[in-house]
Every structure is written in structure tokens, then in C-alpha cells.
Design a protein around this motif. Structure first.
Motif, PDB file in Angstrom:
ATOM      1  N   PRO A  49     -27.767 -20.561 -91.332  1.00 53.25           N
ATOM      2  CA  PRO A  49     -27.376 -19.801 -89.924  1.00 53.25           C
ATOM      3  C   PRO A  49     -27.008 -20.701 -88.746  1.00 53.25           C
ATOM      4  CG  PRO A  49     -29.614 -19.282 -90.811  1.00 53.25           C
ATOM      5  CD  PRO A  49     -28.969 -20.346 -91.630  1.00 53.25           C
ATOM      6  N   GLY A  50     -26.156 -20.341 -87.925  1.00 48.32           N
ATOM      7  CA  GLY A  50     -25.717 -21.017 -86.953  1.00 48.32           C
ATOM      8  C   GLY A  50     -24.783 -20.363 -86.124  1.00 48.32           C
ATOM      9  N   ASP A  51     -24.033 -21.048 -85.129  1.00 48.94           N
ATOM     10  CA  ASP A  51     -23.178 -20.252 -84.173  1.00 48.94           C
ATOM     11  C   ASP A  51     -21.716 -20.638 -84.762  1.00 48.94           C
ATOM     12  OD1 ASP A  51     -22.682 -23.040 -83.538  1.00 48.94           O
ATOM     13  OD2 ASP A  51     -23.698 -22.458 -81.386  1.00 48.94           O
ATOM     14  N   PHE A  52     -20.450 -20.190 -84.332  1.00 44.37           N
ATOM     15  CA  PHE A  52     -19.373 -20.270 -84.721  1.00 44.37           C
ATOM     16  C   PHE A  52     -19.051 -21.889 -84.624  1.00 44.37           C
ATOM     17  CE2 PHE A  52     -14.782 -20.492 -84.233  1.00 44.37           C
ATOM     18  CZ  PHE A  52     -14.064 -19.787 -85.328  1.00 44.37           C
ATOM     19  N   GLY A  87     -25.975  -9.805 -94.972  1.00 44.39           N
ATOM     20  CA  GLY A  87     -25.681 -10.587 -93.582  1.00 44.39           C
ATOM     21  C   GLY A  87     -24.092 -11.029 -93.175  1.00 44.39           C
ATOM     22  N   ARG A  88     -23.936 -11.327 -92.350  1.00 47.75           N
ATOM     23  CA  ARG A  88     -22.470 -11.795 -91.908  1.00 47.75           C
ATOM     24  C   ARG A  88     -22.253 -13.309 -91.800  1.00 47.75           C
ATOM     25  NH1 ARG A  88     -21.122  -7.782 -86.416  1.00 47.75           N
ATOM     26  NH2 ARG A  88     -21.331  -5.708 -88.124  1.00 47.75           N
ATOM     27  N   PHE A  89     -20.678 -13.335 -92.278  1.00 44.78           N
ATOM     28  CA  PHE A  89     -20.319 -14.935 -92.368  1.00 44.78           C
ATOM     29  C   PHE A  89     -19.286 -15.138 -91.465  1.00 44.78           C
ATOM     30  CE2 PHE A  89     -23.022 -13.790 -96.153  1.00 44.78           C
ATOM     31  CZ  PHE A  89     -23.936 -15.022 -96.309  1.00 44.78           C
ATOM     32  N   TRP A  90     -19.189 -16.538 -90.885  1.00 42.68           N
ATOM     33  CA  TRP A  90     -18.049 -16.848 -90.121  1.00 42.68           C
ATOM     34  C   TRP A  90     -16.662 -17.152 -91.065  1.00 42.68           C
ATOM     35  CZ3 TRP A  90     -18.952 -15.280 -85.338  1.00 42.68           C
ATOM     36  CH2 TRP A  90     -19.994 -15.525 -84.784  1.00 42.68           C
ATOM     37  N   SER A 132     -13.195  -8.009 -72.617  1.00 38.34           N
ATOM     38  CA  SER A 132     -14.757  -8.613 -72.726  1.00 38.34           C
ATOM     39  C   SER A 132     -15.333  -8.534 -74.028  1.00 38.34           C
ATOM     40  CB  SER A 132     -15.796  -7.808 -71.906  1.00 38.34           C
ATOM     41  OG  SER A 132     -15.715  -6.168 -72.250  1.00 38.34           O
ATOM     42  N   SER A 133     -14.335  -8.157 -75.283  1.00 43.43           N
ATOM     43  CA  SER A 133     -14.825  -8.081 -76.547  1.00 43.43           C
ATOM     44  C   SER A 133     -15.250  -9.439 -77.020  1.00 43.43           C
ATOM     45  CB  SER A 133     -13.695  -7.477 -77.148  1.00 43.43           C
ATOM     46  OG  SER A 133     -12.485  -8.221 -77.292  1.00 43.43           O
ATOM     47  N   PRO A 134     -16.017  -9.464 -78.183  1.00 43.37           N
ATOM     48  CA  PRO A 134     -16.476 -11.013 -78.558  1.00 43.37           C
ATOM     49  C   PRO A 134     -15.288 -11.580 -79.373  1.00 43.37           C
ATOM     50  CG  PRO A 134     -17.829  -9.201 -79.373  1.00 43.37           C
ATOM     51  CD  PRO A 134     -16.879  -8.568 -78.580  1.00 43.37           C
ATOM     52  N   GLN A 149     -15.392  -8.186 -85.080  1.00 42.44           N
ATOM     53  CA  GLN A 149     -15.938  -9.256 -83.943  1.00 42.44           C
ATOM     54  C   GLN A 149     -17.250  -9.395 -83.744  1.00 42.44           C
ATOM     55  OE1 GLN A 149     -13.452  -5.980 -81.727  1.00 42.44           O
ATOM     56  NE2 GLN A 149     -12.368  -7.869 -80.677  1.00 42.44           N
ATOM     57  N   GLU A 150     -17.245 -10.746 -83.416  1.00 37.43           N
ATOM     58  CA  GLU A 150     -19.001 -11.261 -83.158  1.00 37.43           C
ATOM     59  C   GLU A 150     -19.057 -12.289 -82.318  1.00 37.43           C
ATOM     60  OE1 GLU A 150     -22.857 -10.645 -84.424  1.00 37.43           O
ATOM     61  OE2 GLU A 150     -21.272 -10.073 -85.691  1.00 37.43           O
ATOM     62  N   PRO A 151     -20.038 -12.150 -81.152  1.00 40.30           N
ATOM     63  CA  PRO A 151     -20.062 -13.263 -80.137  1.00 40.30           C
ATOM     64  C   PRO A 151     -20.152 -14.795 -80.957  1.00 40.30           C
ATOM     65  CG  PRO A 151     -21.606 -11.531 -79.757  1.00 40.30           C
ATOM     66  CD  PRO A 151     -21.217 -11.238 -81.053  1.00 40.30           C
ATOM     67  N   CYS A 152     -19.417 -15.766 -80.333  1.00 35.29           N
ATOM     68  CA  CYS A 152     -19.361 -16.887 -80.616  1.00 35.29           C
ATOM     69  C   CYS A 152     -20.746 -17.610 -81.019  1.00 35.29           C
ATOM     70  CB  CYS A 152     -18.312 -17.685 -80.315  1.00 35.29           C
ATOM     71  SG  CYS A 152     -16.844 -17.122 -80.095  1.00 35.29           S
ATOM     72  N   ASP A 153     -21.666 -17.259 -80.038  1.00 36.32           N
ATOM     73  CA  ASP A 153     -22.891 -17.892 -80.048  1.00 36.32           C
ATOM     74  C   ASP A 153     -24.007 -17.205 -80.822  1.00 36.32           C
ATOM     75  OD1 ASP A 153     -23.340 -15.773 -78.578  1.00 36.32           O
ATOM     76  OD2 ASP A 153     -24.148 -16.750 -76.687  1.00 36.32           O
ATOM     77  N   ALA A 154     -23.578 -16.192 -81.793  1.00 38.39           N
ATOM     78  CA  ALA A 154     -24.522 -15.537 -82.454  1.00 38.39           C
ATOM     79  C   ALA A 154     -24.865 -16.338 -83.726  1.00 38.39           C
ATOM     80  CB  ALA A 154     -23.914 -14.074 -83.051  1.00 38.39           C
ATOM     81  N   PRO A 155     -26.389 -16.392 -84.091  1.00 41.37           N
ATOM     82  CA  PRO A 155     -26.593 -17.227 -85.268  1.00 41.37           C
ATOM     83  C   PRO A 155     -26.604 -16.438 -86.473  1.00 41.37           C
ATOM     84  CG  PRO A 155     -28.568 -16.551 -84.086  1.00 41.37           C
ATOM     85  CD  PRO A 155     -27.144 -15.811 -83.404  1.00 41.37           C
ATOM     86  N   VAL A 156     -25.195 -16.115 -86.971  1.00 44.40           N
ATOM     87  CA  VAL A 156     -25.069 -15.237 -88.222  1.00 44.40           C
ATOM     88  C   VAL A 156     -25.700 -15.863 -89.398  1.00 44.40           C
ATOM     89  CG1 VAL A 156     -23.050 -14.112 -87.130  1.00 44.40           C
ATOM     90  CG2 VAL A 156     -22.952 -16.390 -88.622  1.00 44.40           C
TER      91      VAL A 156
END
Length: 555
Positions: A49-52, A87-90, A132-134, A149-156
Motif C-alpha cells: 500500500p502507498g500513494d502514487f 483492490g486497486r493498483f497504480w 477537479s477530477s483525480p 481515476q484515483e486521487p494521487c495521495d490515496a493509499p491503494v
């Protein structure tokens, strides 16, 4: 296939050593949870897990980048990497600035890798075209591998990395042998069809090994890479050809040239030496140990030798020897530091550890206190007020002479010239259970014969006295106090001193309470008097009226 007989493959392996060493070093750290390779490109999935930004940094530190999932075959790769994953993966798609562009396939987003190929977009129906989209993109099985689309600071859940190589090796095929692969990227197994440089193929049942260096090269290869594939140790001869060796009592298996097996003809085989087996002048063999170790009583094991048992080690003044595994090290004793190869005294006073005065000593320091103070018995670096006699001048604030302080066990006494600290006689307050002796700033309790002082104030009858009392039928009484080691005289106990400010506050409070009580009493009495006078007045007026009315009727 026997690569050992092909000198050109050996030459290629030699040229490959430096590049492979760099590759293995770069790809350390967090291990992937799976991966695959296709046509010189490898892909790995990390369930971390971690951000982009952290995912992108992780891939780049290992000479790769976040996966560019825009090629025609990327969907198949994603399906294999994320099989049965939640779960989601960058992936390496993001929008650095601006707003989405609905007219382009990537919608205004860009790949993090400059050389990323392909514009085959696979956006999810939920794509948000607002400014304003992610700005970052992730994929998952739940979204059918579509770009979300996912916020860049989201811990996916994790991220996907992509690596590129100048060449790759196809899966090895030898009749009757089942290969198992281990790649320098951290993933492996038996079902890989394309392998990156530096991958190891281990065959079963022969235990032969091969390394991918443009083509498969059989072990032993260069000793600089994973000990040349040898089970024990790799070495080179005068012609720089690598070969494997084994511990005493074992010999290299001639079938594969890398594994070790028991040599029944070797005289060291029965000794089973842990480190080495040596032949003596008489032809007999015995076990030996490496430097810094000595032979254990069993004659084959090695134990650490205490090098510091030799007094000649670390001979300098103020130096000491510290034994380590297989050796020793010299270091300075406490309070000294190494300067120009010698241990010199460290000036601890330079760091001002003492509250008042500090005297540096060899290897240490000592604190002292100004007049009217003594070293605090609970903290040798601090000072506390001390009198040591019946009375002494109080310590007062030079800016406010009314703020004066006395040591524990003393009370302040304001006089014409100065405020004095006068010793309290604590024995008058019955602190001790039996005897009490007043001291300057405290008191000392004592017990009668047959008792032991406990917790500085209580007296507990001795056990032998209890037995005598039980024999005589007399009951023994013991105070309810925790049991501690008995001693005849307890340390001095010092109650808190009452300062001038404290006495003034107490007196002021008492005066205020008395004034308030007097005021309330006076107020109540005044009110009661008014009520009584009003009642009397009314009674008098009523009588006069009666009298007048009566006289009128008589008239």
C-alpha cells in the motif's frame, strides 16, 4: 545441451558479470508478489500500500517505471498479474496539470515513462472530465481492468512496475529435466516462458544450473555472481576458469560440477569438520578453525576465541579490549575519547551537566554546590538548599525580598534585618511510633528493644519475640505497614517547609473567612431587628386605633 564445452558462451558470461552485478544490486528491497516477462519486457506486481508518488519512486529506484498499460497486449498482462487480486493498483498514467481533454484517447493524461508506447485507451465508464477530477490512474479486477481515476495521495492496494532489457532468454528445454526459475527481479517459478538477464534455471533431478547471459550458460560461471552457482565455494584457476569446491569430507558431484556429496575415500569424511580438515606432519588428519575461533571439545566444531584474554591486546592507557565474533576491537574506557590514536580524557564539564559548579576528573566529573546548598542525594547533578544547624539566613529572591525559601524541615521567620530559617521539631507531631530524635531539617525514629523499624516510622515486633509471646499466650500486634528489609535507624524524613508566602496566604484566607462570617452574622441580626421593630410598631398603631374607635362610640 552442454554449455560448459562452448568457450564463446563462457566469454559472453565474462562480459555479462558487471552488468548483472549492477542489476542484482539495484533490484533489492521490497519483493514483488508475482511477475512475468514478454519479449524483453518484464512486469511485476507489488501488494504494498502507498500513494502514487511512492509507487513511482519504488519502480524508478529499481531501474524501471510504473507500468504503461496502453499497448495492445497490456490487457492480457494485467489479467495475469492481477488474477484473483482484490483492490486497486497504480499504473503509470497521470495528469500533471490542466483539465482533462475529452478529444484525445488519453484524455489529457500522460505516461510517466517517456518511451512508453501505445495510445490504446481503456477508460472506465465512470470517467470524470471535470478539472477537479483525480489526476492519477489505477486498475483492478473489480473494474474489469479498466482505467479508473484515483486521487494521487490515496493509499491503494499496490502498484505495477515495468522493466526493459536488451535481450531475454526463452525457457530452457532439456529432456527429462524440470526447470525452476529465479529472476533478479524477485519473482520466479516453473511456468515462465521468457526470462530477463541474470535469471537462474535450476534443473531437477540433475541439479544442474544455468544463467541467462544472451543465452543459457551452465554453472560454474563467473565466481563474482552468486558464487558461480556452486553449492559451497567458487574459485578460479591460473587460466581464470571457474570451478567449485566442497568442505572437507565432501567432493564435487561430477555429474553437475556444482553440488557436494560425501567422498568415502576422503580421510576427512569421518571427521565432519565444521570449518577445515588439515593433514599433519605424521599424515593424520584433524579439524581446524578459522582465525579468531578455537576448536571445541568435540574436536570438529568451532567456537569463538576470547581474544581479550591476551593482556597484550589494546595496550594503550585508558583503552579496553572488547571481544567480537572471530576477533576483537579496542575502544576507550568511559569518560575518554580516541584522539590521534590515543585515549584522552573527555571534558564532561564542557556540556554543563552540573546545576552549580563542575570539576572535571580523569574519565569523569564531580558536581559541587554553592554556600547554603548541598548535592541532591537523588540527583548528583543538582543542588538543594541546606542549613545543617538550628537556624540560618533564608535564601531570598534578590528582586523580591518577600520571596524567601528555606530547606525542608525548616520554617521561615521574618525578623527586622532578614528572614531566617528555623529548624522544626518534628518529634512534637508524633510522626514516630516509638522513639523520636529531632535532627536539623528532619528527625530519626527508633524502636524499643524487641522491635524493628519499618518504613522509617513503624515498629514491628521481631519474630523471636512473637514466638515467646505466643508461648505465653500474649497476642502480638503489628502495624499495617508493607514489609521491607529491617534496619535499626531509618533515613531522615523531612516534611515540606512552610514558606513566608505560604504563611501569608494562610493568614489572609483566615482573616477573610472571619470577616465574611462576622458580616453575615451582623446582616442577619440587623434584619431580624428590623422585623421585630416593624411588628411592634404595627401592634402599637392598631391599639391606638381601637382606643379612638371606642371613645367615639361612647360619645
Amino acid at each position: 545441451m552442454n554449455a560448459r564445452s562452448c568457450s564463446n558462451m563462457k566469454d559472453a558470461a565474462g562480459l555479462f558479470v558487471a552488468a548483472l552485478a549492477v542489476l542484482v544490486g539495484i533490484l533489492g528491497g521490497t519483493e514483488p508478489d508475482g511477475g512475468l516477462c514478454v519479449d524483453g519486457s518484464c512486469f511485476a506486481v507489488f501488494r504494498h500500500p502507498g500513494d502514487f508518488a511512492s509507487a513511482q519512486r519504488h519502480c524508478e529506484e529499481r531501474n524501471g517505471h510504473l507500468m504503461a498499460a496502453g499497448s495492445s497486449g497490456s490487457r492480457d498482462v494485467l489479467a495475469q498479474l492481477l488474477r484473483n487480486s482484490s483492490g486497486r493498483f497504480w499504473i503509470g498514467l497521470h495528469r500533471s496539470t490542466g483539465c482533462p481533454n475529452a478529444t484525445s484517447p488519453l484524455k489529457g493524461y500522460e505516461w510517466t515513462a517517456e518511451d512508453a508506447q501505445g495510445d490504446s485507451a481503456d477508460w472506465a465508464p465512470s470517467f470524470d472530465g471535470s478539472c477537479s477530477s483525480p489526476r492519477c490512474v489505477a486498475v483492478s479486477e473489480a473494474d474489469r481492468l479498466r482505467w479508473v481515476q484515483e486521487p494521487c495521495d490515496a493509499p491503494v492496494t499496490g502498484f505495477l512496475c515495468e522493466y526493459h532489457f536488451a535481450y531475454s532468454c526463452e525457457s530452457i528445454a532439456i529432456d527429462g529435466e524440470a526447470p525452476t526459475y529465479d529472476t533478479p527481479l524477485g519473482f520466479g517459478g516453473g511456468g515462465l516462458h521468457s526470462l530477463p538477464p541474470g535469471s537462474i534455471a535450476a534443473l531437477t533431478p540433475s541439479k544442474r544450473k544455468f544463467v541467462c547471459s544472451e543465452s543459457w550458460v551452465e554453472a560454474p560461471w563467473s565466481c563474482e555472481i552468486l558464487e558461480g552457482g556452486c553449492e559451497h565455494q567458487c574459485a578460479t584457476n591460473d587460466e581464470h576458469e571457474p570451478s567449485c569446491s566442497c568442505p572437507p569430507g565432501l567432493s564435487v558431484n561430477p555429474a553437475n560440477g556444482i553440488t557436494c556429496e560425501v567422498d568415502a575415500l576422503d580421510p576427512c569424511a569421518r571427521l565432519r569438520c565444521e570449518f577445515a580438515c588439515l593433514e599433519g606432519d605424521d599424515g593424520a588428519h584433524a579439524c581446524a578453525c578459522d582465525r579468531g575461533f578455537t576448536l571445541a571439545p568435540d574436536g570438529r566444531s568451532c567456537v569463538d576465541f576470547d581474544d581479550c584474554s591476551d593482556e597484550r591486546q589494546c595496550p594503550g592507557d585508558n583503552s579496553r579490549c572488547v571481544n567480537t565474533v572471530g576477533g576483537f576491537r579496542c575502544e576507550c574506557q568511559g569518560g575518554f575519547k580516541l584522539t590521534d590514536g590515543s585515549c584522552v580524557d573527555r571534558d564532561e564539564c564542557a556540556s554543563a551537566p552540573c546545576e552549580h559548579m563542575c570539576d572535571n576528573t580523569p574519565g569523569s566529573y564531580k558536581c559541587s554546590c554553592s554556600g547554603g546548598y548541598r548535592v541532591d542525594p537523588l540527583d548528583a547533578n543538582k543542588c538543594e538548599l541546606h542549613c545543617g544547624k538550628k537556624e540560618c539566613v533564608a535564601e531570598c529572591d534578590p528582586n523580591d525580598r518577600r520571596q524567601c525559601y528555606c530547606p525542608d524541615g525548616y520554617i521561615s521567620d521574618e525578623r527586622k534585618d532578614h528572614t531566617w530559617c528555623v529548624d522544626l521539631d518534628e518529634c512534637g507531631d508524633s510522626y514516630c511510633e516509638h522513639g523520636c530524635r529531632n535532627t536539623y531539617g528532619g528527625y530519626v525514629c527508633s524502636c524499643r528493644k524487641g522491635f524493628t523499624l519499618v518504613n522509617e516510622v513503624f515498629c514491628v515486633r521481631n519474630e523471636d519475640e512473637d514466638e515467646e509471646r505466643e508461648g505465653s499466650g500474649e497476642a502480638a500486634t503489628i502495624p499495617n505497614a508493607p514489609a521491607v528489609t529491617p534496619h535499626e535507624v531509618a533515613p531522615t524524613r523531612q516534611p515540606s517547609a512552610v514558606t513566608v508566602g505560604g504563611l501569608v496566604a494562610i493568614i489572609v484566607c483566615c482573616v477573610l473567612v472571619v470577616v465574611v462570617v462576622v458580616f453575615l452574622s451582623q446582616h442577619i441580626l440587623n434584619k431580624k431587628g428590623k422585623v421585630e421593630r416593624g411588628a411592634a410598631s404595627k401592634a402599637a398603631d392598631g391599639g391606638e386605633t381601637h382606643s379612638l374607635h371606642g371613645m367615639g362610640s361612647e360619645a
